[in-house]
Design an enzyme around this catalytic site. Structure first.
Site, PDB file in Angstrom:
ATOM      1  CG  MET A  26     -47.963  35.684  42.188  1.00 22.90           C
ATOM      2  SD  MET A  26     -47.922  34.234  43.242  1.00 22.90           S
ATOM      3  CE  MET A  26     -47.734  34.975  44.830  1.00 22.90           C
ATOM      4  CG  HIS A  33     -46.970  44.830  42.021  1.00 25.93           C
ATOM      5  ND1 HIS A  33     -47.748  44.707  43.147  1.00 25.93           N
ATOM      6  CD2 HIS A  33     -46.318  43.649  41.883  1.00 25.93           C
ATOM      7  CE1 HIS A  33     -47.593  43.501  43.655  1.00 25.93           C
ATOM      8  NE2 HIS A  33     -46.720  42.836  42.915  1.00 25.93           N
ATOM      9  CD  GLN A 150     -39.637  35.797  42.809  1.00 28.93           C
ATOM     10  OE1 GLN A 150     -40.419  35.001  43.292  1.00 28.93           O
ATOM     11  NE2 GLN A 150     -40.017  37.008  42.427  1.00 28.93           N
ATOM     12  CB  VAL A 173     -41.426  50.382  46.058  1.00 31.31           C
ATOM     13  CG1 VAL A 173     -42.195  51.681  46.274  1.00 31.31           C
ATOM     14  CG2 VAL A 173     -40.861  50.333  44.641  1.00 31.31           C
ATOM     15  NE  ARG A 184     -48.031  35.749  51.326  1.00 29.40           N
ATOM     16  CZ  ARG A 184     -47.310  35.237  50.327  1.00 29.40           C
ATOM     17  NH1 ARG A 184     -46.194  35.825  49.949  1.00 29.40           N
ATOM     18  NH2 ARG A 184     -47.693  34.135  49.715  1.00 29.40           N
TER      19      ARG A 184
HETATM   20  O1  PAF Z   1     -42.790  37.540  42.820  1.00 31.52           O
HETATM   21  C1  PAF Z   1     -43.895  37.099  42.453  1.00 31.52           C
HETATM   22  O2  PAF Z   1     -44.924  37.789  42.481  1.00 31.52           O
HETATM   23  C2  PAF Z   1     -44.001  35.655  41.983  1.00 31.52           C
HETATM   24  O3  PAF Z   1     -43.113  34.833  42.661  1.00 31.52           O
HETATM   25  C3  PAF Z   1     -43.829  35.507  40.463  1.00 31.52           C
HETATM   26  C4  PAF Z   1     -42.452  35.942  40.010  1.00 31.52           C
HETATM   27  C5  PAF Z   1     -44.884  36.336  39.743  1.00 31.52           C
HETATM   28  C6  PAF Z   1     -44.012  34.044  40.056  1.00 31.52           C
HETATM   29  O4  PAF Z   1     -45.267  33.565  40.401  1.00 31.52           O
END
Ligand code: PAF
Length: 279
Positions: A26, A33, A150, A173, A184
């Site tokens: 996102m 990331h 998730q 990480v 956040r």
């Molecule tokens: O983990 C995230 O950043 C979000 O939940 C994702 C997997 C990109 C889906 O919007």
């Protein structure tokens, strides 16, 4: 590096590539990331990232409007880390009409833990992930273990729909003081940032208690919750669960040393943080 905003342009870029390693995000990218992007190169070629703040996974009182959107900086970081293509669609590209067809993950995994406190969250996540998979058509997709639930739910979705995509988990990480990196974290004040590593410290204390043979898991969870509350946090849950399905282990399973994970969510000031630790 190509930055594309439409599904049509993405498909043009993807033509002829059948080993794509995909990292959905996102945006507001941090070192966590970036590590995912670099690891992705070990699993496929080329590496494709998406940046899309998905309205469907935000509740009415959550931070959809204020979620940091930092596309220019994000693209610089992705370019510097070997990403071949970034898919950064506008909302109307992904949801040109109301998304009436949705993935509905099963209650036993989607309405517990995060799902209990964020109703509809996993339906929103799985719907957009399915749509992104359909746009990118990767061979491999990487997800961080910080979002443990998730990761599990996406994995099961991929299995049940027989999608030809390997889901690769990536270790959380952390900052040197233990705080799990998260977009956040940028909401935290200086004082809150100094307090934030306590979430991980308390997960470690739970891990130690279980590993040292303590069998009363409810007691361990309660002690940990009280410790966080005393420090001024508002815990939603600290839960010791089976890694396999995130359900509570039975006493027999605890004795048989079933593989466990402790998951936590708590609010510090106005910022809700989540973290977990395998035991
Ligand atoms: O983990 C995230 O950043 C979000 O939940 C994702 C997997 C990109 C889906 O919007």
């Amino acid at each position: 590096m190509k930055v594309v905003h439409t599904i049509r342009d993405l498909r043009d870029q993807m033509r002829g590539h059948d080993k794509v390693a995909f990292v959905p995000t996102m945006g507001n990218l941090h070192e966590g990331h970036i590590k995912l992007m670099r690891t992705a190169a070990d699993y496929g070629d080329p590496v494709v990232a998406s940046i899309f703040v998905n309205r469907l996974q935000f509740g009415p009182n959550e931070d959809f409007d204020t979620y940091p959107r930092t596309l220019t900086e994000d693209c610089e970081k992705l370019q510097a880390n070997g990403v071949y293509c970034v898919f950064a669609p506008l909302e109307k590209e992904i949801y040109p009409v109301p998304q009436d067809y949705r993935i509905s993950p099963p209650h036993d995994v989607a309405d517990i833990l995060e799902g209990e406190f964020r109703p509809g969250f996993f339906g929103g996540v799985t719907t957009v992930v399915m749509k992104l998979f359909s746009c990118v058509q990767p061979r491999v997709a990487l997800f961080g273990k910080k979002d443990y639930q998730q990761l599990m739910i996406v994995r099961r979705m991929v299995q049940q729909f027989a999608l030809p995509i390997e889901i690769v988990p990536h270790e959380t990480v952390r900052a040197p003081d233990g705080l799990a990196l998260s977009s956040r974290n940028s909401y935290l004040s200086e004082t809150e940032r100094a307090e934030a590593p306590w979430l991980y410290a308390i997960l470690k204390s739970v891990q130690t208690a279980v590993q040292s043979g303590e069998k009363n898991l409810v007691q361990i969870e309660e002690t940990a919750t009280q410790q966080l509350s005393k420090r001024g946090w508002k815990p939603d849950y600290i839960a010791i669960r089976k890694r396999s399905n995130l359900q509570r282990p039975t006493a027999e399973e605890v004795i048989a040393e079933e593989k466990l994970v402790v998951l936590a969510a708590a609010t510090l000031g106005k910022t809700r943080l989540i973290d977990n630790l395998e035991i």
